[in-house]
Write a protein that holds these residues in place. Structure first.
Motif: not given
Length: 76
Positions: A23-50
């Protein structure tokens, strides 16, 4: 509070401790994934920034929900 949590972890069975760590591992995975999606400049998927920011915030909120569930389950 931390001492009480550590004592409570020692009372758990091996299966319960494994699920706690998972459970702690998946908490960290979701947290890091959310932060990466927000702050990653070269996001590999074409999604509108908002939408990308909204999805990242949703993942962070979900990770906080999981964190509070872990804390509440650990009190018993």
């Amino acid at each position: 509070m931390l001492k009480r949590i550590l004592i409570n972890i020692q009372k758990k069975s091996l299966k319960e401790r494994f699920l706690l760590v998972l459970g702690i591992l998946f908490f960290l995975v979701y947290l890091v994934l959310g932060l990466l999606i927000i702050f990653m400049k070269n996001f590999p998927l074409a999604i509108h920034p908002n939408y990308r920011i909204a999805f990242g915030v949703l993942l962070i909120v979900y990770s906080s929900f999981r964190f509070f569930r872990i804390i509440n389950d650990n009190k018993h």
